[in-house]
Scaffold this motif. Structure first.
Motif, PDB file in Angstrom:
ATOM      1  N   GLU A 116       0.818  -1.210   0.000  1.00 62.18           N
ATOM      2  CA  GLU A 116       0.000   0.000   0.000  1.00 62.18           C
ATOM      3  C   GLU A 116       0.856   1.265   0.000  1.00 62.18           C
ATOM      4  N   SER A 117       2.098   1.179   0.434  1.00 63.92           N
ATOM      5  CA  SER A 117       3.004   2.321   0.327  1.00 63.92           C
ATOM      6  C   SER A 117       3.192   2.716  -1.133  1.00 63.92           C
ATOM      7  N   ILE A 118       3.133   1.738  -2.012  1.00 63.67           N
ATOM      8  CA  ILE A 118       3.232   1.999  -3.450  1.00 63.67           C
ATOM      9  C   ILE A 118       1.872   2.394  -4.018  1.00 63.67           C
ATOM     10  N   PHE A 119       0.850   1.627  -3.675  1.00 68.58           N
ATOM     11  CA  PHE A 119      -0.493   1.851  -4.232  1.00 68.58           C
ATOM     12  C   PHE A 119      -1.022   3.236  -3.903  1.00 68.58           C
ATOM     13  N   ALA A 120      -0.849   3.663  -2.662  1.00 67.83           N
ATOM     14  CA  ALA A 120      -1.466   4.912  -2.202  1.00 67.83           C
ATOM     15  C   ALA A 120      -0.989   6.118  -2.982  1.00 67.83           C
ATOM     16  N   LEU A 121       0.265   6.100  -3.437  1.00 67.26           N
ATOM     17  CA  LEU A 121       0.819   7.255  -4.140  1.00 67.26           C
ATOM     18  C   LEU A 121       0.862   7.077  -5.654  1.00 67.26           C
ATOM     19  N   ASP A 122       1.049   5.851  -6.120  1.00 70.05           N
ATOM     20  CA  ASP A 122       1.361   5.639  -7.534  1.00 70.05           C
ATOM     21  C   ASP A 122       0.212   5.080  -8.368  1.00 70.05           C
ATOM     22  N   ASN A 123      -0.690   4.335  -7.762  1.00 75.66           N
ATOM     23  CA  ASN A 123      -1.706   3.653  -8.556  1.00 75.66           C
ATOM     24  C   ASN A 123      -2.760   4.640  -9.053  1.00 75.66           C
ATOM     25  N   PRO A 124      -3.208   4.533 -10.295  1.00 71.62           N
ATOM     26  CA  PRO A 124      -4.217   5.459 -10.807  1.00 71.62           C
ATOM     27  C   PRO A 124      -5.632   5.147 -10.354  1.00 71.62           C
ATOM     28  N   SER A 125      -5.838   4.070  -9.615  1.00 71.04           N
ATOM     29  CA  SER A 125      -7.197   3.653  -9.278  1.00 71.04           C
ATOM     30  C   SER A 125      -7.900   4.509  -8.227  1.00 71.04           C
ATOM     31  N   PRO A 126      -7.270   4.847  -7.096  1.00 73.12           N
ATOM     32  CA  PRO A 126      -8.022   5.542  -6.043  1.00 73.12           C
ATOM     33  C   PRO A 126      -8.179   7.032  -6.304  1.00 73.12           C
ATOM     34  N   ASN A 127      -9.265   7.592  -5.754  1.00 72.49           N
ATOM     35  CA  ASN A 127      -9.396   9.041  -5.697  1.00 72.49           C
ATOM     36  C   ASN A 127      -8.493   9.570  -4.585  1.00 72.49           C
ATOM     37  N   ARG A 128      -7.927  10.740  -4.813  1.00 80.00           N
ATOM     38  CA  ARG A 128      -7.173  11.444  -3.779  1.00 80.00           C
ATOM     39  C   ARG A 128      -7.780  12.835  -3.663  1.00 80.00           C
ATOM     40  N   LEU A 129      -8.358  13.093  -2.492  1.00 82.50           N
ATOM     41  CA  LEU A 129      -9.150  14.299  -2.304  1.00 82.50           C
ATOM     42  C   LEU A 129      -8.583  15.144  -1.177  1.00 82.50           C
ATOM     43  N   GLY A 130      -8.779  16.447  -1.271  1.00 85.92           N
ATOM     44  CA  GLY A 130      -8.397  17.328  -0.179  1.00 85.92           C
ATOM     45  C   GLY A 130      -9.219  17.025   1.062  1.00 85.92           C
ATOM     46  N   PHE A 131      -8.582  17.133   2.206  1.00 82.27           N
ATOM     47  CA  PHE A 131      -9.229  16.799   3.477  1.00 82.27           C
ATOM     48  C   PHE A 131     -10.320  17.805   3.824  1.00 82.27           C
ATOM     49  N   ASP A 132     -11.487  17.296   4.154  1.00 75.93           N
ATOM     50  CA  ASP A 132     -12.588  18.088   4.690  1.00 75.93           C
ATOM     51  C   ASP A 132     -13.222  17.259   5.801  1.00 75.93           C
ATOM     52  N   LEU A 133     -13.258  17.803   7.004  1.00 74.00           N
ATOM     53  CA  LEU A 133     -13.625  17.023   8.183  1.00 74.00           C
ATOM     54  C   LEU A 133     -14.976  16.333   8.039  1.00 74.00           C
ATOM     55  N   GLU A 134     -16.007  17.078   7.723  1.00 79.85           N
ATOM     56  CA  GLU A 134     -17.339  16.476   7.665  1.00 79.85           C
ATOM     57  C   GLU A 134     -17.458  15.502   6.498  1.00 79.85           C
ATOM     58  N   ARG A 135     -16.801  15.814   5.402  1.00 79.55           N
ATOM     59  CA  ARG A 135     -16.813  14.911   4.261  1.00 79.55           C
ATOM     60  C   ARG A 135     -16.197  13.562   4.651  1.00 79.55           C
ATOM     61  N   VAL A 136     -15.066  13.613   5.342  1.00 78.97           N
ATOM     62  CA  VAL A 136     -14.407  12.388   5.802  1.00 78.97           C
ATOM     63  C   VAL A 136     -15.320  11.596   6.727  1.00 78.97           C
ATOM     64  N   MET A 137     -16.004  12.280   7.630  1.00 79.11           N
ATOM     65  CA  MET A 137     -16.841  11.595   8.610  1.00 79.11           C
ATOM     66  C   MET A 137     -18.127  11.028   8.009  1.00 79.11           C
ATOM     67  N   ARG A 138     -18.403  11.354   6.754  1.00 83.74           N
ATOM     68  CA  ARG A 138     -19.548  10.789   6.038  1.00 83.74           C
ATOM     69  C   ARG A 138     -19.134   9.672   5.084  1.00 83.74           C
ATOM     70  N   THR A 139     -17.841   9.344   5.030  1.00 85.00           N
ATOM     71  CA  THR A 139     -17.334   8.410   4.022  1.00 85.00           C
ATOM     72  C   THR A 139     -16.966   7.069   4.648  1.00 85.00           C
ATOM     73  N   PRO A 140     -17.661   5.977   4.303  1.00 87.17           N
ATOM     74  CA  PRO A 140     -17.255   4.646   4.781  1.00 87.17           C
ATOM     75  C   PRO A 140     -15.868   4.278   4.250  1.00 87.17           C
ATOM     76  N   TYR A 141     -15.328   3.166   4.727  1.00 83.97           N
ATOM     77  CA  TYR A 141     -13.979   2.790   4.305  1.00 83.97           C
ATOM     78  C   TYR A 141     -13.878   1.293   4.104  1.00 83.97           C
ATOM     79  N   ARG A 142     -12.816   0.886   3.429  1.00 84.48           N
ATOM     80  CA  ARG A 142     -12.532  -0.528   3.171  1.00 84.48           C
ATOM     81  C   ARG A 142     -11.633  -1.064   4.269  1.00 84.48           C
ATOM     82  N   ILE A 143     -12.001  -2.186   4.837  1.00 82.64           N
ATOM     83  CA  ILE A 143     -11.134  -2.807   5.832  1.00 82.64           C
ATOM     84  C   ILE A 143     -10.440  -4.047   5.278  1.00 82.64           C
ATOM     85  N   ASP A 144     -10.801  -4.459   4.069  1.00 81.35           N
ATOM     86  CA  ASP A 144     -10.345  -5.738   3.532  1.00 81.35           C
ATOM     87  C   ASP A 144      -9.442  -5.612   2.311  1.00 81.35           C
TER      88      ASP A 144
END
Length: 288
Positions: free
Chosen positions: A198-226
């Motif tokens: 994930e050290s490679i995926f998080a920065l280099d892979n074109p698949s994920p969205n990378r968004l500017g941090f917004d507190l309420e937006r983050v707190m409304r967003t579920p996440y992947r644990i698997d």
């Protein structure tokens, strides 16, 4: 290292606050070698990827030495720098125990280490994830204050019954956060810096969205644990993260009660989009 659903007290070997002795003299040579293997693999990868506060913390705590760190040794420097300490726990602990430790500048860490066939993935966090992944950032005064503030916030969220929203903040910052720097995004979340893939995926892979941090937006967003994340949130600075956490969450929780969850891969018109991901990785995994 928190989890809900506990109905009994601490296990027999644990104290009332769920801490146990690390038992550092009991680690085997093979277990120390697993730490060394993981440490050397990650530290070869992280320069130019990990945030400077993380790299400085690694150096300050000298986490390599001859293998698994002795908490008593690293706590001397950690306490001197930010007033934090690492305490050993038998595994996941109840939410209220976890928040109490954080609020009082104690980081609860598992003391077992993964098996040789689990170098790349294991379900429950081990000492490498907890200590290599989390503890270096606790040497930074601003991030150390953020973690203590999060612990206090967890105690309040428990009273309001809104831990699910607050857990997302922890996930997308402490575990899987990115930091914007003049050189580009850098990783600081423990779930990324302790994972080779994930050290490679998080920065280099074109698949994920990378968004500017917004507190309420983050707190409304579920996440992947698997699996790898479908979205990463990028903070502008550690100070900005701390400032967002020190505000009164009461009004935020009131708004969140009326707001829908945002699907993980969705991009809102109000989002600061740093990378619009293809989501190809997640789609391929879902098709398997």
């Amino acid at each position: 290292m928190s989890a809900d659903g506990f109905t009994n007290g601490p296990p027999a070997e644990a104290r009332p606050d769920w801490t146990i002795d690390q038992g550092w003299p009991d680690y085997t040579a093979a277990e120390h070698q697993i730490w060394i293997t993981l440490y050397e693999r990650q530290t070869a990868l992280l320069p130019g990827r990990a945030a400077e506060p993380f790299l400085r913390g690694l150096e300050a705590l000298d986490l390599h030495r001859s293998g698994i760190p002795d908490f008593a040794r690293i706590n001397v420097e950690l306490n001197r720098l930010t007033g934090w300490s690492v305490v050993a726990v038998p595994g996941l602990v109840p939410d209220e125990v976890f928040f109490d430790h954080l609020a009082n500048r104690r980081f609860p860490a598992g003391q077992f280490i993964r098996k040789p066939d689990e170098l790349d993935y294991l379900q429950e966090p081990d000492i490498f994830h907890d200590v290599f992944g989390h503890v270096p950032m606790l040497t930074d005064p601003v991030f150390a204050d953020y973690m203590a503030a999060y612990g206090r916030g967890g105690q309040r969220a428990t009273q309001r019954g809104q831990l699910a929203n607050l857990a997302r903040l922890y996930w997308y910052t402490v575990e899987f956060g990115l930091l914007q720097t003049p050189q580009g995004a850098r990783i600081y979340g423990a779930g990324i810096v302790s994972s080779h893939a994930e050290s490679i995926f998080a920065l280099d892979n074109p698949s994920p969205n990378r968004l500017g941090f917004d507190l309420e937006r983050v707190m409304r967003t579920p996440y992947r644990i698997d699996d790898f994340q479908q979205v990463y949130f990028v903070i502008p600075s550690l100070q900005a993260l701390l400032d967002a956490t020190l505000q009164d969450f009461g009004a935020i929780y009131d708004r969140l009660e009326q707001a829908r969850d945002i699907p993980i891969a969705e991009i809102l018109p109000t989002d600061e989009v740093l990378t619009r991901g293809t989501q190809d990785y997640a789609a391929a995994r879902a098709a398997q």
